[in-house]
Design an enzyme around this catalytic site. Structure first.
Site, short mmCIF file in Angstrom:
data_model
loop_
_atom_site.label_atom_id
_atom_site.label_comp_id
_atom_site.label_asym_id
_atom_site.label_seq_id
_atom_site.Cartn_x
_atom_site.Cartn_y
_atom_site.Cartn_z
N ASP A 280 0.78 -1.09 -0.02
CA ASP A 280 -0.22 0.04 -0.14
C ASP A 280 0.77 1.28 0.03
OD1 ASP A 280 -2.33 1.63 0.06
OD2 ASP A 280 -3.10 0.57 1.74
C1 NOJ Z 1 -3.94 3.74 0.34
C2 NOJ Z 1 -5.32 2.94 0.47
O1 NOJ Z 1 -5.17 2.30 1.45
C3 NOJ Z 1 -5.18 1.96 -0.86
O2 NOJ Z 1 -6.50 1.36 -0.63
C4 NOJ Z 1 -5.11 2.79 -2.10
O3 NOJ Z 1 -5.30 2.21 -3.14
C5 NOJ Z 1 -3.65 3.64 -2.27
N1 NOJ Z 1 -4.00 4.44 -0.96
C6 NOJ Z 1 -3.42 4.33 -3.69
O4 NOJ Z 1 -4.38 5.40 -3.31
#
Ligand code: NOJ
Length: 749
Positions: A280
């Site tokens: 993530d």
């Molecule tokens: C953080 C989030 O937890 C995730 O779900 C998302 O895809 C990413 N950021 C990218 O924006």
């Protein structure tokens, strides 16, 4: 000539020689291409492939791409910019490896669909798949070929803002709908230019964040992990989901981004996943904050060794892993395997053959067919929670309506969380739709009373009351602004914000029929709202076409059919509250003495020693799977094909469903099972099947489900997966709290 073109030519000859279709990217062909490319790559180029960036400065990005330091970018939605950067990757970098462009396309790209939790209320995999297809067609037309969806975290906590992005509390419903989304995004073939690689996230247990506070720790033991949190991810692998994303949480002390057990032992070894795993956003370097890694180098080593192929934006890989390899802390094979997974995806996506956005393409955003699909999705997602004395649908005799509340005309807010590309100008609000539908026939007095949902000023309430007095009925649109749910937007108080409760109470006091429509990102506590309203409709943020679909429901052109994909608590303190709980040794009784009934100086044990809250009891406000219709349904004649089954048998369940009410309607019939005695305790109910059944007034249909006995399996005392012989109860019904039941036994023959 770029080196990769030589490889492709060579691979094509090999492919013809081995009788694969010309240009056909069979698995074997792709594996050969991957290996051929891999041997040409320097360590730096490999680490470049493992690096994903979110560009701010495109000149700087172009330089990095030219040097082979970037494998993927996210958040670039300008197709010309995408092509410009892609051209640098393909024509100016040494190996010409294309980038894969990613974006959070969570519930629509331009045409915004209901938030995923809303889509889940439809219990309809077909509409969910169509929605993801629409999103893929629109997003891919701007060059986006990878979305970070579906979010398939089983979510049981209304406080957690990200419950909005989830498909609800149930592992089975989440699995079925998650698979539908994957199919929609990925289409028939990943290398179709309208296909978008899906990403099953967040791996894993993120939905159990302690206290519903985002990013928090989880404590999910292996059995619960396997029984509850992993099944949707296993279903995603089986459905061919191209990628996985690790989650922000640490589970039992191990951050997911370094959790070898789930990333290697389960995902790769047990499930045979050959797709790609991305971290993530900065979750690699955040392991320093977790207190799990000393510095970025340590974090990069732990993440890559655990099985994270691509580092989303922390740049810990690109900056550190060359040294780690040199020091022997990361085996070269680990790097090679990660790069294999990334290249395999790019070949599967057809990016080497078709890296660019076709600028002569037709504009597919907001086309009528997409808007129509979005409207259908809302129609099927809206849940009728209460309808006293047939308040809804609004009849023909209505001449004047008071429309009040901050969500009646809030185009931005009704799109819901995490919609970066949807545009308010294309969003139709309920107020606009009602005006259009009623035309001159009905007078609409619009008095929002509150400027936004958190507005505490009560100054406008008198005007709303005045409007109510002059009207035949009041429709109050209340709820949550988009910003109140989603990532990092957790709440301890999950009731209506601002002066919305005061507004509802004031208009209810006029005695006019009150229809309350809630648009929100979570299952709010609506105990007071249900009390003061004659009818209560709930729409998880419905997106672009929310207005017309809700207006159609209010006017009775569409009969609501959505059911709650999560339990709605009576009080926030009940959370986590979900239907599939364990029984406990002292389960609550149906009639418990609550706080106002307890005599003063009552004896300590006089109130039963049972598992419930003295103030909230043991039941939620609305159970999982609940939702009313403008018609009524009756269940009768439940029959099982036998009362005893062997391990390999199928249970045939039949019953009659009758529409005993005044109009056509769709019922979501649900089948639940309880395993009465297990080697470990089992949930009091588990959803095993569901179906939408549409019946005309007075019509009866025989409904049948086929339930294989193997679907009763779980992780037993010795951590093996299987069905345990013994007694079971099965229910069919309209929700998780009611229904007809029958017993059966499973034996080892
Ligand atoms: C953080 C989030 O937890 C995730 O779900 C998302 O895809 C990413 N950021 C990218 O924006």
């Amino acid at each position: 000539m770029r080196i990769h073109r030589l490889f492709i030519a060579a691979a094509a000859i090999l492919a013809i020689a081995s009788c694969t279709p010309v240009g056909g990217n069979t698995d074997a062909v792709i594996e050969r291409k991957v290996e051929q490319l891999l041997v040409e790559m320097t360590l730096e180029e490999k680490l470049g492939q493992m690096n994903q960036l979110s560009p701010w400065d495109y000149d700087d990005l172009a330089e990095k791409v030219r040097r082979g330091e970037v494998g993927s970018i996210l958040n670039c939605t300008d197709p010309e910019q995408v092509n410009r950067i892609q051209r640098v990757a393909v024509e100016e970098s040494r190996l010409g490896i294309p980038l894969i462009v990613a974006r959070d396309v969570i519930h629509g790209y331009k045409t915004i669909f209901p938030i995923p939790l809303g889509q889940a209320a439809s219990f309809n995999p077909e509409i969910v798949e169509k929605g993801a297809r629409v999103a893929a067609v629109e997003a891919s037309s701007d060059g986006i070929r990878w979305t970070f969806a579906p979010m398939i975290d089983v979510s049981r906590d209304a406080r957690w803002g990200r419950i909005a992005e989830s498909l609800g509390e149930d592992p089975y419903l989440t699995s079925v709908l998650g698979v539908a989304m994957i199919r929609g995004f990925q289409g028939d073939s990943l290398d179709d230019s309208t296909s978008v690689a899906a990403c099953a996230k967040h791996f894993v247990a993120y939905g159990a964040s302690e206290g519903g506070r985002d990013y928090n720790s989880t404590y999910i033991p292996e059995r619960q992990l396997r029984d509850v949190y992993l099944p949707p991810f296993k279903a995603a692998v089986d459905a061919g989901c191209a990628t996985f994303m690790t989650s922000f949480n640490d589970n039992d002390g191990v951050p997911s981004t370094a959790n070898r057990f789930v990333l290697r032992d389960i995902l790769r070894d047990e499930w045979d996943f050959d797709g790609m795993v991305v971290s993530d956003w900065t979750s690699v370097s955040e392991m320093i904050n977790h207190g799990f890694c000393a510095d970025a180098k340590d974090a990069a080593e732990k993440a890559v060794n655990a099985g994270v192929d691509m580092d989303m934006v922390s740049e810990a890989y690109i900056r550190n892993l060359a040294l780690s390899v040199e020091e022997g802390k990361v085996p070269m094979k680990v790097i090679d395997d990660a790069v294999r997974n990334i290249l395999r995806l790019k070949f599967r996506m057809g990016l080497f053959d078709n890296p660019y956005v076709d600028m002569s393409r037709e504009d597919m955003t907001y086309v009528p067919a997409h808007l129509e699909t979005a409207r259908k999705a809302v129609e099927q997602s809206v849940i009728l929670l209460k309808n006293d004395a047939g308040t809804l649908p609004l009849g023909d005799r209505i001449r004047t309506i008071a429309v009040v509340g901050p969500m009646a005309d809030a185009p931005y807010e009704q799109m819901g969380t995490w919609t970066f590309d949807g545009e308010r100008e294309h969003t139709v609000t309920p107020l606009a739709a009602l005006r259009e539908m009623y035309g001159d026939r009905v007078r609409i007095i619009y008095e929002p009373a509150l400027a936004y949902t958190r507005d505490k000023s009560q100054a406008g309430i008198a005007r709303a009351v005045n409007a109510a007095r002059r009207a035949d009925a009041v429709i109050a649109f209340v709820g949550e602004e988009a910003i109140l749910s989603g990532e990092a937007h957790s709440l301890a108080n999950v009731e209506l914000q601002g002066a919305q409760k005061q507004l509802l109470r004031a208009v209810a006091a006029t005695g006019r029929p009150l229809v309350t429509v809630v648009m929100a990102g979570r299952p709010l506590v609506l105990t007071d709202e249900a009390d003061v309203s004659d009818a209560l409709l709930f729409a998880f943020h419905p997106g672009t076409m929310g207005g017309p679909a809700i207006a159609d429901i209010l006017l009775g052109k569409v009969n609501p059919s959505g059911k709650t994909p999560v339990t709605f608590p009576r009080m926030a303190g009940q959370v986590p509250v979900y239907y599939g709980q364990k029984s406990t040794g002292r389960p609550a009784l149906s009639e418990e003495m609550l706080v106002d009934e307890i005599p003063v100086e009552a004896g300590q044990t006089s109130i039963g020693c049972r598992s419930f809250y003295l103030d909230a009891g043991s039941t939620p406000l609305y159970p999982f799977g609940y939702g009313l219709s403008y018609t009524t349904f009756e269940y009768s004649g439940l029959m099982l094909s036998s009362d005893t089954y062997g391990m390999d048998d199928d249970i045939t369940v039949t019953f009659n469903l009758s529409n005993s009410g005044p109009c056509e309607g769709t019922e979501i019939v649900q089948l639940y099972v309880r395993d009465l005695v297990g080697s470990v305790t089992r949930p009091v109910k588990e959803l095993k099947a569901f179906r939408r059944v549409t019946l005309g007034s007075g019509e009866t249909q025989a409904v049948s489900f086929n339930l294989p006995v193997r679907d009763l399996a779980f992780w037993g005392m010795d951590m093996t997966y299987g069905v345990e012989p013994g007694a079971f109860t099965l229910w069919v019904g309209p929700d998780s709290a009611t229904g007809l039941s029958a017993d059966f036994t499973v034996v080892k023959r």
